[in-house]
Design a protein around this motif. Structure first.
Motif, PDB file in Angstrom:
ATOM      1  N   PHE A 281      51.936  49.849  29.932  1.00 49.36           N
ATOM      2  CA  PHE A 281      51.214  48.570  29.991  1.00 49.36           C
ATOM      3  C   PHE A 281      52.028  47.459  29.331  1.00 49.36           C
ATOM      4  O   PHE A 281      52.223  46.372  29.913  1.00 49.36           O
TER       5      PHE A 281
ATOM      6  N   SER B  21      56.823  41.056  33.188  1.00 49.88           N
ATOM      7  CA  SER B  21      56.298  39.970  34.027  1.00 49.88           C
ATOM      8  C   SER B  21      56.462  38.614  33.354  1.00 49.88           C
ATOM      9  O   SER B  21      56.763  37.624  34.025  1.00 49.88           O
TER      10      SER B  21
ATOM     11  N   LEU C  29      44.300  54.885  32.414  1.00 46.72           N
ATOM     12  CA  LEU C  29      44.735  54.334  33.705  1.00 46.72           C
ATOM     13  C   LEU C  29      44.243  52.904  33.886  1.00 46.72           C
ATOM     14  O   LEU C  29      44.901  52.098  34.542  1.00 46.72           O
TER      15      LEU C  29
ATOM     16  N   ILE D  88      44.087  50.605  31.602  1.00 50.48           N
ATOM     17  CA  ILE D  88      44.983  49.665  30.893  1.00 50.48           C
ATOM     18  C   ILE D  88      46.265  49.418  31.725  1.00 50.48           C
ATOM     19  O   ILE D  88      46.775  48.290  31.769  1.00 50.48           O
ATOM     20  N   VAL D  89      46.730  50.456  32.415  1.00 47.28           N
ATOM     21  CA  VAL D  89      47.908  50.279  33.290  1.00 47.28           C
ATOM     22  C   VAL D  89      47.539  49.361  34.467  1.00 47.28           C
ATOM     23  O   VAL D  89      48.319  48.479  34.852  1.00 47.28           O
TER      24      VAL D  89
ATOM     25  N   VAL E 172      45.315  47.028  34.390  1.00 46.21           N
ATOM     26  CA  VAL E 172      45.229  45.661  33.837  1.00 46.21           C
ATOM     27  C   VAL E 172      46.633  45.045  33.768  1.00 46.21           C
ATOM     28  O   VAL E 172      46.834  43.882  34.162  1.00 46.21           O
ATOM     29  N   GLY E 173      47.599  45.828  33.321  1.00 42.18           N
ATOM     30  CA  GLY E 173      48.993  45.362  33.258  1.00 42.18           C
ATOM     31  C   GLY E 173      49.516  44.987  34.631  1.00 42.18           C
ATOM     32  O   GLY E 173      50.140  43.934  34.812  1.00 42.18           O
ATOM     33  N   LEU E 174      49.230  45.847  35.616  1.00 40.25           N
ATOM     34  CA  LEU E 174      49.696  45.573  36.980  1.00 40.25           C
ATOM     35  C   LEU E 174      49.000  44.338  37.560  1.00 40.25           C
ATOM     36  O   LEU E 174      49.617  43.560  38.289  1.00 40.25           O
TER      37      LEU E 174
ATOM     38  N   PHE F   1      47.993  41.773  35.785  1.00 40.06           N
ATOM     39  CA  PHE F   1      48.647  40.632  35.132  1.00 40.06           C
ATOM     40  C   PHE F   1      49.972  40.312  35.832  1.00 40.06           C
ATOM     41  O   PHE F   1      50.262  39.144  36.129  1.00 40.06           O
ATOM     42  N   ALA F   2      50.740  41.376  36.116  1.00 38.79           N
ATOM     43  CA  ALA F   2      52.040  41.178  36.773  1.00 38.79           C
ATOM     44  C   ALA F   2      51.868  40.568  38.160  1.00 38.79           C
ATOM     45  O   ALA F   2      52.627  39.675  38.556  1.00 38.79           O
ATOM     46  N   LYS F   3      50.850  41.023  38.868  1.00 36.02           N
ATOM     47  CA  LYS F   3      50.577  40.490  40.215  1.00 36.02           C
ATOM     48  C   LYS F   3      50.157  39.020  40.127  1.00 36.02           C
ATOM     49  O   LYS F   3      50.587  38.191  40.928  1.00 36.02           O
TER      50      LYS F   3
END
Lengths: 148, 179
Positions: A90, A97, B61, B63-64, B66-68, B70-72
């Motif tokens: 994470f 990003s 999963l 939290i991952v 959420v990270g993805l 944010f990246a998107k």
């Protein structure tokens, strides 16, 4: 990215059908559920139509793609270290990003047509301003000639 | 779109992912742990290990995801990065569904008064969900191909390049340049 929206709407529709389906299972004598129950057969047919396509696809995804990937993921038995792995992933995604936004194409991409239409608009507006100026000067000239 | 706006979009996308993948499942599971519908009792988690396992995967999963998200969200529009992160997020949601299914969430034990106990399985519905994931993934890959093709053919133009060109041209014309 527009095509993806159709699938999202389909997913929402399927979700609603699944909800109705679940409501038909859990009949409690509620007036709303009793009203909905005659529609259930039609919704059932609708659901079956999607199921015939989607269930085989789902089996392919689970057996070929997701199943093998999961073997490498740490589980609950790994304790706090298991959760730490996910947290590190994470953090890495967030940092990457932000870093990419700072250095690499933060403004994005635009359609060539939009730029061209904008530039055309700006040129026409400029032309419009210049003609109005001309007309203004013309009118003052007329006024001057009148005073003369 | 500038960096500030991209980051704001990222925060919005991450919050949406947090609601979908962590908050709603967590609160939903807590709410239906033991549901009594007058004669029909749903004992969702008789075995404690199931509950702990599912909650662990929802957090980990989620939290991952959420990270993805944010990246998107931070990726600029019509970029390859956005398409790649959306594929990653869809794949992540597939893993999320798979793990939750095999942790026992798709099998609900229901005890009915004067009848006994039955277990309702939603495995077929889960497979349907995986089918939707696959279709979404294929469409995202298709989107990525379209984006790459349009960037190469000049249908999409890099805004950064445009700004640089404007600056250079304004400096050449004797101006101070675009700020």
């Amino acid at each position: 990215m527009r095509t993806q929206l159709h699938v999202k709407y389909a997913a929402i529709a399927i979700g609603m059908v699944i909800t109705y389906q679940f409501l038909s299972i859990a009949q409690t004598g509620d007036p709303i559920i009793d009203t909905l129950s005659p529609i259930m057969s039609y919704l059932d047919e609708f659901l079956k139509f999607f199921a015939q396509i989607l269930i085989p696809l789902g089996r392919i995804v689970t057996e070929a793609l997701i199943g093998p990937t999961i073997e490498y993921l740490p589980g609950e038995e790994a304790g706090s270290m298991g959760f730490a792995t996910y947290f590190i992933i994470f953090a890495m995604i967030i940092v990457a990003s932000i870093y990419l936004n700072m250095i690499w194409k933060p403004r994005g991409w635009v359609k060539k047509e939009d730029i061209e239409s904008k530039s055309e608009d700006s040129t026409t507006s400029k032309a419009g301003v210049s003609t109005s100026n001309d007309s203004d000067t013309g009118s003052t000239r007329q006024e001057d000639s009148m005073f003369e | 779109m500038g960096v500030g706006k991209n980051l704001l979009m990222g925060i919005i996308y991450a919050s949406i992912a947090a609601v979908i993948y962590i908050i709603l499942p967590w609160t939903g599971i807590q709410a239906v742990k033991n549901l009594d519908l007058g004669g029909i009792t749903i004992n969702y988690f008789r075995e404690g290990s199931y509950l702990n396992k599912i909650l662990f995967y929802i957090e980990a999963l989620g939290i991952v995801q959420v990270g993805l998200g944010f990246a998107k969200g931070t990726s600029p529009g019509n970029s390859k990065r956005k398409a790649i992160f959306s594929i990653a997020q869809i794949f992540g949601s597939g893993i999320y569904m798979y793990i939750i299914k095999f942790s026992g969430l798709s099998r609900i034990p229901i005890s009915i008064e004067n009848f006994g106990e039955i277990t309702v399985t939603f495995d077929a519905l889960m497979y349907m969900g995986f089918g939707i994931v696959l279709m979404n993934m294929l469409l995202s890959i298709f989107d990525l191909i379209i984006v790459i093709y349009r960037q190469k053919t000049g249908f999409y133009i890099d805004k950064d390049k445009l700004v640089k060109q404007e600056r250079i041209s304004s400096i050449a014309n004797g101006g101070r340049g675009v700020q």
